[in-house]
Design a protein around this motif. Structure first.
Motif, PDB file in Angstrom:
ATOM      1  N   LEU A 104       0.847  -1.187   0.000  1.00  0.00           N
ATOM      2  CA  LEU A 104       0.000   0.000   0.000  1.00  0.00           C
ATOM      3  C   LEU A 104       0.885   1.239   0.000  1.00  0.00           C
ATOM      4  CD1 LEU A 104      -2.654  -1.015   2.700  1.00  0.00           C
ATOM      5  CD2 LEU A 104      -3.010  -0.910   0.228  1.00  0.00           C
ATOM      6  N   ASN A 105       0.368   2.326  -0.535  1.00  0.00           N
ATOM      7  CA  ASN A 105       1.077   3.591  -0.435  1.00  0.00           C
ATOM      8  C   ASN A 105       0.794   4.233   0.919  1.00  0.00           C
ATOM      9  OD1 ASN A 105      -1.514   4.679  -0.664  1.00  0.00           O
ATOM     10  ND2 ASN A 105      -1.299   5.056  -2.871  1.00  0.00           N
ATOM     11  N   ALA A 106       1.367   5.413   1.146  1.00  0.00           N
ATOM     12  CA  ALA A 106       1.233   6.057   2.456  1.00  0.00           C
ATOM     13  C   ALA A 106      -0.242   6.316   2.804  1.00  0.00           C
ATOM     14  CB  ALA A 106       2.027   7.358   2.473  1.00  0.00           C
ATOM     15  N   GLU A 107      -1.025   6.736   1.824  1.00  0.00           N
ATOM     16  CA  GLU A 107      -2.449   6.987   2.079  1.00  0.00           C
ATOM     17  C   GLU A 107      -3.158   5.693   2.474  1.00  0.00           C
ATOM     18  OE1 GLU A 107      -6.446   8.861  -0.091  1.00  0.00           O
ATOM     19  OE2 GLU A 107      -4.637   8.443  -1.270  1.00  0.00           O
ATOM     20  N   GLY A 108      -2.800   4.605   1.805  1.00  0.00           N
ATOM     21  CA  GLY A 108      -3.421   3.318   2.123  1.00  0.00           C
ATOM     22  C   GLY A 108      -3.063   2.819   3.511  1.00  0.00           C
ATOM     23  N   ILE A 109      -1.796   2.998   3.908  1.00  0.00           N
ATOM     24  CA  ILE A 109      -1.363   2.561   5.235  1.00  0.00           C
ATOM     25  C   ILE A 109      -2.120   3.318   6.323  1.00  0.00           C
ATOM     26  CG2 ILE A 109       0.607   2.528   6.823  1.00  0.00           C
ATOM     27  CD1 ILE A 109       2.389   2.063   4.351  1.00  0.00           C
ATOM     28  N   GLY A 110      -2.307   4.615   6.110  1.00  0.00           N
ATOM     29  CA  GLY A 110      -3.084   5.399   7.074  1.00  0.00           C
ATOM     30  C   GLY A 110      -4.554   5.019   7.064  1.00  0.00           C
ATOM     31  N   ALA A 111      -5.072   4.685   5.883  1.00  0.00           N
ATOM     32  CA  ALA A 111      -6.487   4.324   5.762  1.00  0.00           C
ATOM     33  C   ALA A 111      -6.813   3.053   6.552  1.00  0.00           C
ATOM     34  CB  ALA A 111      -6.849   4.131   4.293  1.00  0.00           C
ATOM     35  N   VAL A 112      -5.868   2.124   6.633  1.00  0.00           N
ATOM     36  CA  VAL A 112      -6.106   0.886   7.399  1.00  0.00           C
ATOM     37  C   VAL A 112      -6.471   1.230   8.835  1.00  0.00           C
ATOM     38  CG1 VAL A 112      -5.057  -1.215   8.314  1.00  0.00           C
ATOM     39  CG2 VAL A 112      -4.578  -0.528   5.967  1.00  0.00           C
ATOM     40  N   ARG A 113      -5.695   2.115   9.453  1.00  0.00           N
ATOM     41  CA  ARG A 113      -5.945   2.483  10.854  1.00  0.00           C
ATOM     42  C   ARG A 113      -7.260   3.245  11.011  1.00  0.00           C
ATOM     43  NH1 ARG A 113      -1.624   2.327  14.505  1.00  0.00           N
ATOM     44  NH2 ARG A 113       0.169   1.222  13.649  1.00  0.00           N
ATOM     45  N   LYS A 114      -7.558   4.128  10.078  1.00  0.00           N
ATOM     46  CA  LYS A 114      -8.809   4.879  10.160  1.00  0.00           C
ATOM     47  C   LYS A 114     -10.020   3.940  10.088  1.00  0.00           C
ATOM     48  CE  LYS A 114      -8.902   8.578   7.480  1.00  0.00           C
ATOM     49  NZ  LYS A 114      -8.643   9.389   6.252  1.00  0.00           N
ATOM     50  N   ILE A 115      -9.951   2.985   9.171  1.00  0.00           N
ATOM     51  CA  ILE A 115     -11.082   2.060   9.010  1.00  0.00           C
ATOM     52  C   ILE A 115     -11.226   1.166  10.243  1.00  0.00           C
ATOM     53  CG2 ILE A 115     -11.946   0.113   7.650  1.00  0.00           C
ATOM     54  CD1 ILE A 115     -10.603   1.431   5.200  1.00  0.00           C
ATOM     55  N   ILE A 116     -10.108   0.716  10.820  1.00  0.00           N
ATOM     56  CA  ILE A 116     -10.174  -0.113  12.032  1.00  0.00           C
ATOM     57  C   ILE A 116     -10.878   0.649  13.154  1.00  0.00           C
ATOM     58  CG2 ILE A 116      -8.812  -1.153  13.887  1.00  0.00           C
ATOM     59  CD1 ILE A 116      -6.725  -1.930  11.803  1.00  0.00           C
ATOM     60  N   LEU A 117     -10.524   1.913  13.348  1.00  0.00           N
ATOM     61  CA  LEU A 117     -11.142   2.707  14.421  1.00  0.00           C
ATOM     62  C   LEU A 117     -12.639   2.900  14.175  1.00  0.00           C
ATOM     63  CD1 LEU A 117      -8.412   5.428  15.092  1.00  0.00           C
ATOM     64  CD2 LEU A 117      -9.088   3.542  16.581  1.00  0.00           C
ATOM     65  N   CYS A 118     -13.020   3.107  12.934  1.00  0.00           N
ATOM     66  CA  CYS A 118     -14.451   3.280  12.629  1.00  0.00           C
ATOM     67  C   CYS A 118     -15.214   1.968  12.827  1.00  0.00           C
ATOM     68  CB  CYS A 118     -14.623   3.812  11.212  1.00  0.00           C
ATOM     69  SG  CYS A 118     -14.078   5.538  11.010  1.00  0.00           S
ATOM     70  N   ILE A 119     -14.581   0.852  12.514  1.00  0.00           N
ATOM     71  CA  ILE A 119     -15.217  -0.449  12.742  1.00  0.00           C
ATOM     72  C   ILE A 119     -15.381  -0.689  14.239  1.00  0.00           C
ATOM     73  CG2 ILE A 119     -14.774  -2.947  12.637  1.00  0.00           C
ATOM     74  CD1 ILE A 119     -13.785  -2.519   9.777  1.00  0.00           C
ATOM     75  N   ALA A 120     -14.374  -0.312  15.022  1.00  0.00           N
ATOM     76  CA  ALA A 120     -14.477  -0.459  16.482  1.00  0.00           C
ATOM     77  C   ALA A 120     -15.656   0.348  17.015  1.00  0.00           C
ATOM     78  CB  ALA A 120     -13.178  -0.004  17.138  1.00  0.00           C
ATOM     79  N   ASN A 121     -15.901   1.483  16.409  1.00  0.00           N
ATOM     80  CA  ASN A 121     -17.033   2.320  16.827  1.00  0.00           C
ATOM     81  C   ASN A 121     -18.372   1.680  16.495  1.00  0.00           C
ATOM     82  OD1 ASN A 121     -19.060   4.600  15.608  1.00  0.00           O
ATOM     83  ND2 ASN A 121     -18.050   5.338  17.472  1.00  0.00           N
ATOM     84  N   GLN A 122     -18.452   1.004  15.357  1.00  0.00           N
ATOM     85  CA  GLN A 122     -19.713   0.436  14.887  1.00  0.00           C
ATOM     86  C   GLN A 122     -19.945  -1.000  15.356  1.00  0.00           C
ATOM     87  OE1 GLN A 122     -22.190   2.123  12.857  1.00  0.00           O
ATOM     88  NE2 GLN A 122     -20.984   3.747  13.816  1.00  0.00           N
ATOM     89  N   PHE A 123     -18.887  -1.682  15.787  1.00  0.00           N
ATOM     90  CA  PHE A 123     -19.008  -3.071  16.231  1.00  0.00           C
ATOM     91  C   PHE A 123     -18.456  -3.214  17.654  1.00  0.00           C
ATOM     92  CE2 PHE A 123     -19.182  -3.370  11.664  1.00  0.00           C
ATOM     93  CZ  PHE A 123     -20.019  -4.445  11.392  1.00  0.00           C
ATOM     94  N   PRO A 124     -19.179  -2.701  18.643  1.00  0.00           N
ATOM     95  CA  PRO A 124     -18.677  -2.751  20.027  1.00  0.00           C
ATOM     96  C   PRO A 124     -18.544  -4.168  20.577  1.00  0.00           C
ATOM     97  CG  PRO A 124     -20.973  -2.039  19.975  1.00  0.00           C
ATOM     98  CD  PRO A 124     -20.500  -2.049  18.564  1.00  0.00           C
ATOM     99  N   ASP A 125     -19.193  -5.143  19.939  1.00  0.00           N
ATOM    100  CA  ASP A 125     -19.127  -6.521  20.432  1.00  0.00           C
ATOM    101  C   ASP A 125     -17.832  -7.227  20.047  1.00  0.00           C
ATOM    102  OD1 ASP A 125     -21.600  -6.251  21.576  1.00  0.00           O
ATOM    103  OD2 ASP A 125     -22.685  -7.151  19.893  1.00  0.00           O
ATOM    104  N   ILE A 126     -17.075  -6.658  19.104  1.00  0.00           N
ATOM    105  CA  ILE A 126     -15.806  -7.283  18.737  1.00  0.00           C
ATOM    106  C   ILE A 126     -14.828  -7.147  19.900  1.00  0.00           C
ATOM    107  CG2 ILE A 126     -13.810  -7.214  17.189  1.00  0.00           C
ATOM    108  CD1 ILE A 126     -15.581  -6.281  14.968  1.00  0.00           C
ATOM    109  N   SER A 127     -14.312  -8.268  20.376  1.00  0.00           N
ATOM    110  CA  SER A 127     -13.386  -8.238  21.499  1.00  0.00           C
ATOM    111  C   SER A 127     -12.002  -8.759  21.141  1.00  0.00           C
ATOM    112  CB  SER A 127     -13.947  -9.064  22.667  1.00  0.00           C
ATOM    113  OG  SER A 127     -14.162 -10.408  22.266  1.00  0.00           O
ATOM    114  N   PHE A 128     -11.904  -9.495  20.036  1.00  0.00           N
ATOM    115  CA  PHE A 128     -10.603 -10.036  19.619  1.00  0.00           C
ATOM    116  C   PHE A 128     -10.691 -10.385  18.153  1.00  0.00           C
ATOM    117  CE2 PHE A 128      -7.061 -13.112  19.556  1.00  0.00           C
ATOM    118  CZ  PHE A 128      -6.103 -12.377  20.254  1.00  0.00           C
ATOM    119  N   CYS A 129      -9.913  -9.675  17.323  1.00  0.00           N
ATOM    120  CA  CYS A 129     -10.006  -9.896  15.871  1.00  0.00           C
ATOM    121  C   CYS A 129      -8.664  -9.570  15.216  1.00  0.00           C
ATOM    122  CB  CYS A 129     -11.119  -9.031  15.285  1.00  0.00           C
ATOM    123  SG  CYS A 129     -11.558  -9.446  13.587  1.00  0.00           S
ATOM    124  N   PRO A 130      -7.632 -10.385  15.478  1.00  0.00           N
ATOM    125  CA  PRO A 130      -6.295 -10.079  14.960  1.00  0.00           C
ATOM    126  C   PRO A 130      -6.182 -10.125  13.442  1.00  0.00           C
ATOM    127  CG  PRO A 130      -6.352 -12.267  15.979  1.00  0.00           C
ATOM    128  CD  PRO A 130      -7.651 -11.602  16.309  1.00  0.00           C
TER     129      PRO A 130
END
Length: 555
Positions: A104-130
């Motif tokens: 991934l390019n720099a924008e893509g690497i940053g996008a991974v973290r942004k999407i993970i945080l938004c998923i954590a916000n929308q899926f509070p039941d996720i407790s372990f998802c490596p």
């Protein structure tokens, strides 16, 4: 190169494998999609793979309210703010050290973290998802923007088809999948498993890495090929590929010294550098050559492992018990096997029982040679381990999955029971475990059958001529039928007991018979199998022991 290139660093991609031939994905039938995915039909065209992923993911049955691209656009600014996306802290349910970049390019690497945080916000039941960072990083390659990638990942996470397992989202599901993988390795990669036991203090810890191999260490081109098939066929594909990786590791590294002090690190390094020895096509070919159990049987095993963990209170991430600590040298005493030999046996048993300690239930040295006392001390325990030492100093035994009280179902008749987890083994004069336990007792073939009673043997099961030549044709349920209300035809019959004798069906043509006085025994060995007998055809018993499994966490 196409509309799906926003997040891709093409300088890091091998564009020589990319074809610009215009292809379309028009099929909708599962079998055709399955064949195309395995063949890599869309693997060499970036745009076609993106369209294939969109089509397959859009067909995943999801919860009624599943976050979509519009939700992402609404929440991302509020959640991320003006912070640098490359340094955003990740939620605890992902491993911060395993966020693959996958070209991934720099924008893509940053996008991974942004999407993970938004998923954590929308899926509070996720407790372990490596596995989540890897899935997001891969799907960014085939998404027009972050919101589209977010929606695709959400559909995978929100799948509500009980028969379609996709990504583990709790520690209980993850841990039970590790145990299930260990069970499958024990069954299908015995040479590799033997190596793990020899060089590792904790084989469970090694097998807990299996998802990391796929979603962390495996190069991007390999992950994408696995994901192609995974989206069509589901979770079972992951087990197949991980087993294939272990088989190749053993084949390439067999006989060579370890490259580090840790077998875990060696396997990780091998998977990272797999391109040096195995192509993606060869890896998948090996994976699908494994005659794996059915999806239903694997689901039953997963259920049993989850249940075992729940009963022990293991539902959140915690320190895993070392499997070798299950057999404490200071507390273990047997007149038949050493601590090391018992630990070797422990490495063969189903993972959900490896959390337990051995508990001596019966020994002829203390309780005498009485079959009735054997039953009275063994009943109420499931599973049990039978150990026998002969006067010729041979040592053999059996892992018995079912409570001996099941024998009463047949009344006064010799009744058969047990599951496909049963096996027999030999420790002296040399170690060998015999798989695929099949009772062979032709003279009992006329035993009357009772409808609705799975403990009554059918003649076709007992006849020596009826043993299938292909292991995939044999009955292979892991668990007792009564645990899951399965139809009687799915049960297997590997143990038999009466007041006159005990019969334990042996795998690969082996069977063990013990007389009522527990002084004498004999074995049956089918010469159609290329192996050594369990022990002498007729033998005198020096010592016999029965061991149970004590829950170390619940006392």
């Amino acid at each position: 190169m196409d509309e799906y290139n926003r997040f891709v660093d093409w300088d890091k991609m091998d564009v020589t494998v990319q074809s610009q031939d215009a292809k379309e994905l028009t099929c909708t039938e599962f079998q055709e999609l399955k064949q195309l995915a395995r063949q890599g039909y869309w693997s060499k065209n970036h745009s076609l793979r993106a369209k294939a992923y969109h089509k397959l993911i859009s067909n995943i049955p999801c919860r009624t309210v599943t976050p979509d691209a519009n939700v992402y656009r609404d929440i991302v600014v509020k959640i991320v703010g003006k912070r640098n996306s490359s340094s955003l802290p990740l939620p605890e349910f992902v491993d911060n050290s395993l966020v693959p970049t996958y070209c991934l390019n720099a924008e893509g690497i940053g996008a991974v973290r942004k999407i993970i945080l938004c998923i954590a916000n929308q899926f509070p039941d996720i407790s372990f998802c490596p596995a989540l960072p890897s899935v997001i990083a891969l799907l960014l390659h085939y998404s027009k923007d972050e919101a589209e990638c977010f929606e695709q990942v959400c559909r995978i996470l929100a799948c509500n088809d009980p028969s379609k397992r996709l990504i583990d989202q709790t520690f209980l599901a993850f841990e039970s999948s590790c145990m299930t993988f260990g069970d499958l390795v024990n069954k299908y990669c015995q040479a590799a498993h033997k190596l793990m036991v020899a060089v590792s203090e904790d084989v469970l810890e090694v097998y807990s890495d299996w998802q990391r191999w796929l979603f962390g260490e495996l190069p991007m081109v390999y992950v994408a090929r696995v994901f192609d098939v995974f989206l069509v066929e589901g979770y079972k594909v992951l087990y197949r590929v991980a087993l294939a990786l272990l088989k190749f590791f053993h084949k390439v590294r067999a006989g060579q010294p370890m490259e580090s002090d840790s077998i875990q690190q060696d396997i990780r390094a091998f998977v990272r550098d797999i391109a040096k020895s195995v192509s993606p096509e060869r890896l998948l070919e090996k994976a699908f050559a494994i005659r794996l159990f059915s999806r239903k049987e694997i689901q039953l095993l997963q259920m049993a492992n989850e249940k075992a963990l729940q009963q022990k209170g293991i539902t959140v991430k915690q320190k895993r018990q070392n499997v070798h600590l299950a057999v404490h040298a200071e507390n273990f005493k047997s007149e038949i096997v050493s601590v090391k030999e018992m630990r070797d046996i422990w490495s063969w048993i189903p993972e959900r029982f490896a959390l337990c300690q051995p508990l001596l239930l019966f020994t002829t040295l203390e309780h005498g040679c009485s079959l009735s006392r054997f039953y009275s001390h063994s009943e109420g325990h499931e599973p049990t381990l039978l150990l026998i030492k002969t006067t010729a100093k041979e040592v053999c035994g059996a892992y018995l999955s079912t409570d001996w009280s099941e024998r009463r179902r047949g009344g006064n008749k010799l009744s058969f029971f047990g599951t496909g987890e049963c096996f027999v083994f030999r420790l002296q004069p040399e170690v060998e475990r015999y798989e695929w336990v099949i009772i062979k007792h032709p003279e009992l073939a006329t035993t009357g059958s009772e409808p609705e009673n799975h403990t009554s043997p059918a003649s076709s099961t007992l006849s020596s001529s009826s043993v299938p030549s292909d292991p995939s044709d044999r009955l292979s349920p892991f668990l007792s039928a009564r645990h899951f209300n399965l139809p009687s035809k799915t049960a297997s019959m590997f143990m038999a007991g009466s007041s006159e004798c005990i019969i334990i069906g042996g795998g690969d043509g082996q069977a063990l018979y013990l007389d009522a006085d527990l002084n004498h025994g004999r074995t049956s060995h089918c010469n159609t199998f290329n192996n050594q007998p369990l022990c002498s055809e007729s033998f005198q018993i020096s010592v016999l022991e029965v061991w149970g499994f004590r829950d170390t966490m619940n006392g």
